[in-house]
Enzyme design. Structure first.
Site, PDB file in Angstrom:
ATOM      1  N   ARG A  29       0.831  -1.211   0.000  1.00  0.00           N
ATOM      2  CA  ARG A  29       0.000   0.000   0.000  1.00  0.00           C
ATOM      3  C   ARG A  29       0.867   1.264   0.000  1.00  0.00           C
ATOM      4  O   ARG A  29       0.457   2.303  -0.486  1.00  0.00           O
ATOM      5  CB  ARG A  29      -0.930   0.005   1.228  1.00  0.00           C
ATOM      6  CG  ARG A  29      -2.016  -1.057   1.180  1.00  0.00           C
ATOM      7  CD  ARG A  29      -3.111  -0.801   2.190  1.00  0.00           C
ATOM      8  NE  ARG A  29      -2.658  -0.945   3.563  1.00  0.00           N
ATOM      9  CZ  ARG A  29      -2.642  -2.075   4.233  1.00  0.00           C
ATOM     10  NH1 ARG A  29      -3.057  -3.192   3.652  1.00  0.00           N
ATOM     11  NH2 ARG A  29      -2.224  -2.123   5.474  1.00  0.00           N
ATOM     12  N   ASN A  49      -4.150 -18.766  12.723  1.00  0.00           N
ATOM     13  CA  ASN A  49      -3.646 -19.759  13.699  1.00  0.00           C
ATOM     14  C   ASN A  49      -4.452 -19.720  14.999  1.00  0.00           C
ATOM     15  O   ASN A  49      -4.619 -20.733  15.658  1.00  0.00           O
ATOM     16  CB  ASN A  49      -2.139 -19.631  13.997  1.00  0.00           C
ATOM     17  CG  ASN A  49      -1.588 -18.266  13.737  1.00  0.00           C
ATOM     18  OD1 ASN A  49      -2.339 -17.305  13.728  1.00  0.00           O
ATOM     19  ND2 ASN A  49      -0.296 -18.183  13.530  1.00  0.00           N
ATOM     20  N   CYS A  50      -4.999 -18.544  15.334  1.00  0.00           N
ATOM     21  CA  CYS A  50      -5.773 -18.437  16.573  1.00  0.00           C
ATOM     22  C   CYS A  50      -7.074 -19.241  16.491  1.00  0.00           C
ATOM     23  O   CYS A  50      -7.685 -19.553  17.512  1.00  0.00           O
ATOM     24  CB  CYS A  50      -6.087 -16.977  16.873  1.00  0.00           C
ATOM     25  SG  CYS A  50      -4.609 -15.947  16.835  1.00  0.00           S
ATOM     26  N   THR A 280      16.785  -4.597  13.186  1.00  0.00           N
ATOM     27  CA  THR A 280      17.769  -5.413  13.904  1.00  0.00           C
ATOM     28  C   THR A 280      19.102  -4.652  13.966  1.00  0.00           C
ATOM     29  O   THR A 280      19.157  -3.477  13.600  1.00  0.00           O
ATOM     30  CB  THR A 280      17.999  -6.760  13.184  1.00  0.00           C
ATOM     31  OG1 THR A 280      18.622  -6.474  11.931  1.00  0.00           O
ATOM     32  CG2 THR A 280      16.692  -7.511  12.962  1.00  0.00           C
ATOM     33  N   ASN A 281      20.151  -5.349  14.323  1.00  0.00           N
ATOM     34  CA  ASN A 281      21.465  -4.700  14.344  1.00  0.00           C
ATOM     35  C   ASN A 281      22.000  -4.447  12.934  1.00  0.00           C
ATOM     36  O   ASN A 281      23.067  -3.880  12.760  1.00  0.00           O
ATOM     37  CB  ASN A 281      22.472  -5.522  15.162  1.00  0.00           C
ATOM     38  CG  ASN A 281      22.584  -6.946  14.671  1.00  0.00           C
ATOM     39  OD1 ASN A 281      21.615  -7.519  14.190  1.00  0.00           O
ATOM     40  ND2 ASN A 281      23.760  -7.532  14.779  1.00  0.00           N
ATOM     41  N   ILE A 285      17.771  -4.878   7.812  1.00  0.00           N
ATOM     42  CA  ILE A 285      17.074  -6.113   8.228  1.00  0.00           C
ATOM     43  C   ILE A 285      16.144  -5.777   9.397  1.00  0.00           C
ATOM     44  O   ILE A 285      16.572  -5.208  10.411  1.00  0.00           O
ATOM     45  CB  ILE A 285      18.067  -7.227   8.630  1.00  0.00           C
ATOM     46  CG1 ILE A 285      19.009  -7.541   7.452  1.00  0.00           C
ATOM     47  CG2 ILE A 285      17.317  -8.474   9.070  1.00  0.00           C
ATOM     48  CD1 ILE A 285      20.037  -8.624   7.747  1.00  0.00           C
ATOM     49  N   GLY A 289       7.014  -9.697  15.220  1.00  0.00           N
ATOM     50  CA  GLY A 289       6.211 -10.838  15.664  1.00  0.00           C
ATOM     51  C   GLY A 289       6.805 -11.627  16.808  1.00  0.00           C
ATOM     52  O   GLY A 289       7.608 -11.137  17.606  1.00  0.00           O
ATOM     53  N   ASP A 290       6.401 -12.880  16.857  1.00  0.00           N
ATOM     54  CA  ASP A 290       6.772 -13.759  17.964  1.00  0.00           C
ATOM     55  C   ASP A 290       8.278 -13.954  18.109  1.00  0.00           C
ATOM     56  O   ASP A 290       8.750 -14.377  19.159  1.00  0.00           O
ATOM     57  CB  ASP A 290       6.168 -15.156  17.738  1.00  0.00           C
ATOM     58  CG  ASP A 290       4.697 -15.214  18.081  1.00  0.00           C
ATOM     59  OD1 ASP A 290       4.114 -14.146  18.354  1.00  0.00           O
ATOM     60  OD2 ASP A 290       4.133 -16.324  18.061  1.00  0.00           O
ATOM     61  N   LYS A 441     -23.056   2.299  37.641  1.00  0.00           N
ATOM     62  CA  LYS A 441     -21.656   2.303  38.078  1.00  0.00           C
ATOM     63  C   LYS A 441     -21.050   1.053  37.455  1.00  0.00           C
ATOM     64  O   LYS A 441     -21.213  -0.054  37.986  1.00  0.00           O
ATOM     65  CB  LYS A 441     -21.556   2.205  39.594  1.00  0.00           C
ATOM     66  CG  LYS A 441     -22.038   3.445  40.329  1.00  0.00           C
ATOM     67  CD  LYS A 441     -21.929   3.191  41.822  1.00  0.00           C
ATOM     68  CE  LYS A 441     -22.758   4.177  42.620  1.00  0.00           C
ATOM     69  NZ  LYS A 441     -23.107   3.693  43.934  1.00  0.00           N
TER      70      LYS A 441
HETATM   71  P1  FAD Z   1       3.487 -16.812  12.703  1.00  0.00           P
HETATM   72  O1  FAD Z   1       2.133 -16.247  12.528  1.00  0.00           O
HETATM   73  O2  FAD Z   1       3.643 -18.051  13.457  1.00  0.00           O
HETATM   74  O3  FAD Z   1       4.132 -16.949  11.295  1.00  0.00           O
HETATM   75  C1  FAD Z   1       5.415 -17.437  11.115  1.00  0.00           C
HETATM   76  C2  FAD Z   1       5.494 -18.175   9.804  1.00  0.00           C
HETATM   77  O4  FAD Z   1       6.837 -18.224   9.434  1.00  0.00           O
HETATM   78  C3  FAD Z   1       5.061 -19.622   9.908  1.00  0.00           C
HETATM   79  O5  FAD Z   1       4.044 -19.913   8.995  1.00  0.00           O
HETATM   80  C4  FAD Z   1       6.305 -20.435   9.623  1.00  0.00           C
HETATM   81  O6  FAD Z   1       6.044 -21.598   8.864  1.00  0.00           O
HETATM   82  C5  FAD Z   1       7.127 -19.457   8.814  1.00  0.00           C
HETATM   83  N1  FAD Z   1       8.555 -19.697   8.933  1.00  0.00           N
HETATM   84  C6  FAD Z   1       9.269 -19.858  10.056  1.00  0.00           C
HETATM   85  N2  FAD Z   1      10.575 -20.010   9.773  1.00  0.00           N
HETATM   86  C7  FAD Z   1      10.683 -19.938   8.446  1.00  0.00           C
HETATM   87  C8  FAD Z   1      11.787 -20.018   7.557  1.00  0.00           C
HETATM   88  N3  FAD Z   1      12.999 -20.194   8.011  1.00  0.00           N
HETATM   89  N4  FAD Z   1      11.541 -19.924   6.253  1.00  0.00           N
HETATM   90  C9  FAD Z   1      10.290 -19.717   5.769  1.00  0.00           C
HETATM   91  N5  FAD Z   1       9.232 -19.634   6.558  1.00  0.00           N
HETATM   92  C10 FAD Z   1       9.414 -19.735   7.880  1.00  0.00           C
HETATM   93  N6  FAD Z   1      -2.378 -14.853  19.663  1.00  0.00           N
HETATM   94  C11 FAD Z   1      -3.313 -13.997  20.121  1.00  0.00           C
HETATM   95  O7  FAD Z   1      -3.030 -12.814  20.300  1.00  0.00           O
HETATM   96  N7  FAD Z   1      -4.565 -14.434  20.402  1.00  0.00           N
HETATM   97  C12 FAD Z   1      -4.934 -15.720  20.226  1.00  0.00           C
HETATM   98  O8  FAD Z   1      -6.084 -16.076  20.464  1.00  0.00           O
HETATM   99  C13 FAD Z   1      -3.970 -16.636  19.768  1.00  0.00           C
HETATM  100  N8  FAD Z   1      -4.285 -17.934  19.594  1.00  0.00           N
HETATM  101  C14 FAD Z   1      -3.350 -18.783  19.081  1.00  0.00           C
HETATM  102  C15 FAD Z   1      -3.702 -20.110  18.871  1.00  0.00           C
HETATM  103  C16 FAD Z   1      -2.785 -20.983  18.348  1.00  0.00           C
HETATM  104  C17 FAD Z   1      -3.164 -22.410  18.163  1.00  0.00           C
HETATM  105  C18 FAD Z   1      -1.495 -20.521  17.977  1.00  0.00           C
HETATM  106  C19 FAD Z   1      -0.495 -21.464  17.396  1.00  0.00           C
HETATM  107  C20 FAD Z   1      -1.138 -19.211  18.202  1.00  0.00           C
HETATM  108  C21 FAD Z   1      -2.058 -18.331  18.746  1.00  0.00           C
HETATM  109  N9  FAD Z   1      -1.744 -17.006  18.984  1.00  0.00           N
HETATM  110  C22 FAD Z   1      -2.679 -16.148  19.478  1.00  0.00           C
HETATM  111  C23 FAD Z   1      -0.399 -16.497  18.720  1.00  0.00           C
HETATM  112  C24 FAD Z   1      -0.338 -15.806  17.385  1.00  0.00           C
HETATM  113  O9  FAD Z   1      -0.801 -16.669  16.410  1.00  0.00           O
HETATM  114  C25 FAD Z   1       1.075 -15.408  17.127  1.00  0.00           C
HETATM  115  O10 FAD Z   1       1.453 -14.497  18.108  1.00  0.00           O
HETATM  116  C26 FAD Z   1       1.252 -14.764  15.789  1.00  0.00           C
HETATM  117  O11 FAD Z   1       0.808 -15.600  14.754  1.00  0.00           O
HETATM  118  C27 FAD Z   1       2.728 -14.433  15.551  1.00  0.00           C
HETATM  119  O12 FAD Z   1       2.918 -13.969  14.272  1.00  0.00           O
HETATM  120  P2  FAD Z   1       4.296 -14.191  13.536  1.00  0.00           P
HETATM  121  O13 FAD Z   1       4.186 -13.610  12.193  1.00  0.00           O
HETATM  122  O14 FAD Z   1       5.390 -13.755  14.394  1.00  0.00           O
HETATM  123  O15 FAD Z   1       4.448 -15.755  13.428  1.00  0.00           O
END
Ligand code: FAD
Length: 774
Positions: A29, A49-50, A280-281, A285, A289-290, A441
């Site tokens: 966008r 995934n949630c 990052t450093n 890059i 996320g997680d 309240k």
């Molecule tokens: P992800 O969404 O996990 O995406 C990462 C992707 O990267 C994956 O598909 C993986 O295959 C890919 N990947 C990894 N390494 C490589 C590589 N080297 N090369 C290519 N691809 C790669 N959070 C909430 O806030 N509320 C909820 O209700 C909630 N429920 C959840 C329920 C479940 C069952 C799960 C598993 C998670 C839940 N979460 C929830 C957490 C939430 O899904 C994550 O916090 C969020 O998806 C993180 O986003 P992300 O992009 O960091 O990672």
């Protein structure tokens, strides 16, 4: 070179779900010309995934609803080159390249900007036997398909869920929905770690009420392959549990193994270090996320908080930064919400455990209310715990648990916290109100009012944990609830002076002692504390009252293994019979022990054997009613959970006591009627009718003498021998002619007895026989 880059940046994204996909969409966008390539190891991108646990539980019926974007659609809409089943196995910042593996082949690809969003992977600790294929984790669609297949094919009837976090709880619920047996093992003494133990205890009670067996403060130590008999899960405590499948949900770790040799700075736990722009450093890059480490909003400490909201927002910030828009990610406050059957628990900001560990000065308060006005049908209990600064009352953290309206309360509190509002602001918030939605309240306002009283020392408070930890000679524990409430459960050693009698009975209290005052939720305790303080007593009110105290008691498990009380949570009524005479009691919207008190009143007004149907929305009722019935000699016929409303049917009196009938399971009775004496026959028929009314099938066997009861006044003529005719004449003809076994007195004693029975409304033998025949 720079100009060319500005025109067509080569932007590479690793990971195509929450953070990665939201980055790519935002980037497009902002820059129509950028060349964006997204690498995803799995088959799907941008899936929900949630929502995965809910497809296993069949709440989300259609699997495809979880796949929000296909690679093709994403490509078409955002002009992003999506390469699924392509794993990035290394990053070379010095060369600005990544190494990609696909179909067993590796290749190197260049980038101008690299955005890492690889997420986090479920932890699989090296426990013996962990490689059993029936031990599964849940992260993506493929994992979900595997688990669902086991459930669909009924190969996973008994499941052990290891871990009581979000995923563990959601899996426990969904597997129960599918009808399986579920045991949830959690190493901590509570589930749902973001909440404090006394708040999590409400969820624990709810899990057991919904048939989940809990093993808290215990850990899986070994998995033993029992072949066709499943897996034996050996726990640290020495217990063993047999299961067909195990869901491992003990937490996640950043999925960053491919970066180990990349020179990208990682924490000890493997999280990617980033600045406020998600950089990052290496300046080209970014990571989101997680997989990244973030700053905790309250403490300023570096933490790892894997949640979807932050991942999405961070993706957006990384895109802004690459596009030259000033945008920063400030901190994560850990706002989270989790549904557990009919309840919801939600948190934001600091909890008390962390406040103590990190030595952050704080005050706290508990308030128990209802999600909307109690007089409007369908109100459910709602409890709030807040932490605030002892200096200026700034909100530091909040936890909310209940059935309805939890999301809006936590979102108000999360917003307040994010913008540095104080408890005074909470008291002032003007929130939407009409009876179906809230109270004039609102619970959030109430939390503010109570906290204000604490902060300004208008209400000295004590906390439940202090009572158990420091019994004191110089302290009186004063229960100001009603007598019935006190009798239904009270703090050990407490004395009871109901609030309305307090002023007249002040003389019974000792000014030399300190008074710890409590009521059910804290309000009457507050009033009593104010009275005592103004009368010159030393007094403090128990925050959250008996409700918080009793919840904390159940939270204080020690290696506990809590099995669901199936007796009290039958999912379908057992032994429930229609009874037009049933008294209906609506106790919804009332806090415990209100429903029990209403039940007692109804039982008092009923006659023996009559049924009372009561509905309550406080789950404390479901926990209390079986023992109340036991204690008060009444019979709990059924207890069902109808979407969070607990419906109990109670029959006044004991099944057994009323008629000496053996308990359930022995429903067929045979009685021998061997006498034709009125008193003995009466006793036999009262017992027989009682047993029949309790659902037993009763057979009566009459001996020669007993048969006289059935004789008719005008039988058809039958030819009889002399001796038979003599017996006929001597023996009573039917119920009306029977006499007392003693003191018959030529019929006078029997006549007197019948008169007395009539005066006392005791059914005649004839009526009893008629009733039995009916
Ligand atoms: P992800 O969404 O996990 O995406 C990462 C992707 O990267 C994956 O598909 C993986 O295959 C890919 N990947 C990894 N390494 C490589 C590589 N080297 N090369 C290519 N691809 C790669 N959070 C909430 O806030 N509320 C909820 O209700 C909630 N429920 C959840 C329920 C479940 C069952 C799960 C598993 C998670 C839940 N979460 C929830 C957490 C939430 O899904 C994550 O916090 C969020 O998806 C993180 O986003 P992300 O992009 O960091 O990672």
């Amino acid at each position: 070179m720079v100009e060319i880059m500005t025109e067509r940046k080569r932007i590479t994204v690793v990971g195509g779900v929450a953070g990665g996909a939201s980055f790519a969409a935002r980037m497009r966008r902002l820059d129509e010309r950028a060349r964006i390539t997204l690498y995803e190891r799995g088959e799907h991108i941008s899936f929900a995934n949630c929502g995965l646990p809910y497809h296993i539980g069949d709440t989300i019926k259609n699997r495809d609803d979880l796949i929000i974007q296909t690679p093709e659609k994403f490509r078409r809409r955002y002009a992003v080159e999506v390469q699924t089943r392509n794993e990035v196995v290394a990053v070379h910042p010095a060369r600005n390249t990544i190494e990609v593996e696909s179909n067993g082949e590796k290749r190197e690809e260049p980038y101008d900007y690299l955005v890492l969003s690889p997420g986090s992977a479920p932890i699989r600790p090296p426990i013996p036997g962990i490689d059993d294929p029936r031990i599964l984790t849940l992260r993506n669609i493929a994992d979900m398909d595997r688990i669902r297949a086991l459930v669909d094919e009924r190969r996973a009837q008994r499941t052990v869920v290891v871990g009581g976090g979000f995923i563990g709880l959601e899996m426990a619920e969904n597997l129960r929905h599918r009808g399986g047996e579920v045991t949830l093992i959690e190493m901590a003494k509570q589930v749902f770690a973001p909440a404090d133990p006394e708040m999590a205890a409400v969820i624990q009670q709810h899990l057991t009420l919904n048939g989940v067996t809990l093993a808290l403060g215990d850990a899986a130590q070994k998995f033993v392959d029992k072949k066709c008999d499943g897996i034996e899960v050996a726990l640290q405590s020495g217990k063993t549990i047999e299961a067909d499948a195990v869901i491992l949900a003990i937490g996640v770790r950043p999925d960053t193994h491919f970066l180990t040799d990349s020179d990208i700075a990682l924490t000890r736990r493997g999280a990617i270090e980033v600045d406020a722009h998600m950089r990052t450093n290496h300046k080209n890059i970014f990571a989101v996320g997680d997989a990244v480490e973030v700053v905790d909003f309250i403490s300023g400490r570096k933490v790892h908080v894997p949640l979807a909201g932050p991942a999405n927002r961070q993706g957006r910030i990384a895109a802004d930064t690459i596009a030259g828009i000033e945008s920063t990610y400030k901190a994560t406050q850990g706002t989270a919400i989790c549904k557990v059957f009919d309840l919801t628990v939600a948190v934001t900001g600091l909890n008390e455990k962390n406040a103590k560990t990190w030595d952050i000065p704080h005050l706290k308060s508990y308030t128990h209310g209802a999600d909307h006005a109690g007089y409007y049908p369908g109100a459910f209990p709602l409890s709030i715990k807040i932490l605030f600064s002892p200096d200026d009352g700034r909100l530091l953290g909040a936890q909310v648990v209940g059935k309805n309206g939890i999301d809006k309360r936590i979102d108000v509190l999360a917003t307040a916290l994010r913008h540095g509002l104080t408890i005074y602001d909470l008291a002032e918030l003007e929130l939407a109100y009409a009876p179906p939605y809230g109270s004039a309240k609102d619970p959030v306002n109430m939390a503010g009012f109570v906290a204000q009283n604490i902060l300004e020392k208008r209400m000295p408070v004590a906390f439940a944990e202090e009572i158990a930890s420091s019994p004191r000679e110089d302290r009186v524990i004063l229960d100001v609830r009603t007598r019935t409430e006190h009798e239904n459960g009270a703090i050990e050693g407490s004395i009871n002076i109901p609030i309305d009698e307090l002023r007249e009975r002040l003389g019974e209290l000792d000014k030399a002692k300190e008074h710890l005052v409590y009521c059910q939720v804290g309000l009457r305790g507050y009033l009593a504390t104010r009275t005592l303080l103004q009368e010159g007593f030393r007094a403090a009110n128990l925050s959250g009252g008996y409700k918080t105290y009793s919840t904390l008691q159940t939270a204080d498990y020690d290696s506990s293994y809590v099995s669901p009380t199936h007796e009290s949570t039958c999912s379908s009524p057992t032994g429930e019979e229609s009874n037009e005479d049933r008294t209906i009691v609506d106790a919804t919207g009332r806090q415990c022990p209100g429903p029990i008190m209403q039940l007692k009143k109804a039982v008092d007004q009923c006659r023996e054997g009559q049924e009372i149907e009561i509905r309550a929305t406080d789950q404390g009722f479901a926990l209390d009613v079986p023992s109340w019935c036991n204690r008060t000699q009444n019979t709990l016929m059924s207890l069902v959970n109808e979407g969070g409303v607990f419906k109990a049917i109670i029959r006044k009196g004991r099944r057994g006591d009323a008629c000496t009938v053996p308990q359930d399971g022995d429903r067929n009775k045979t009685m021998v009627i061997f006498s034709n004496d009125l008193d003995r026959l009466m006793a036999a028929f009262i017992i027989a009718n009682g047993a029949a009314s309790m659902g037993s099938s009763v057979s009566l066997f009459f001996t020669f003498w007993g048969l006289n009861l059935l004789r008719k006044d005008n039988p058809p003529r039958v030819d009889k021998a002399l001796i038979e005719r003599m017996f006929s004449m001597m023996m009573p003809r039917g119920a009306g002619k029977t006499g007392l076994s003693k003191m018959h007195m030529g019929g006078a004693g029997t006549a007197m007895m019948k008169q007395v029975m009539k005066a006392k409304n005791v059914l005649s033998l004839e009526s009893l026989v008629h009733q039995a025949q009916e």
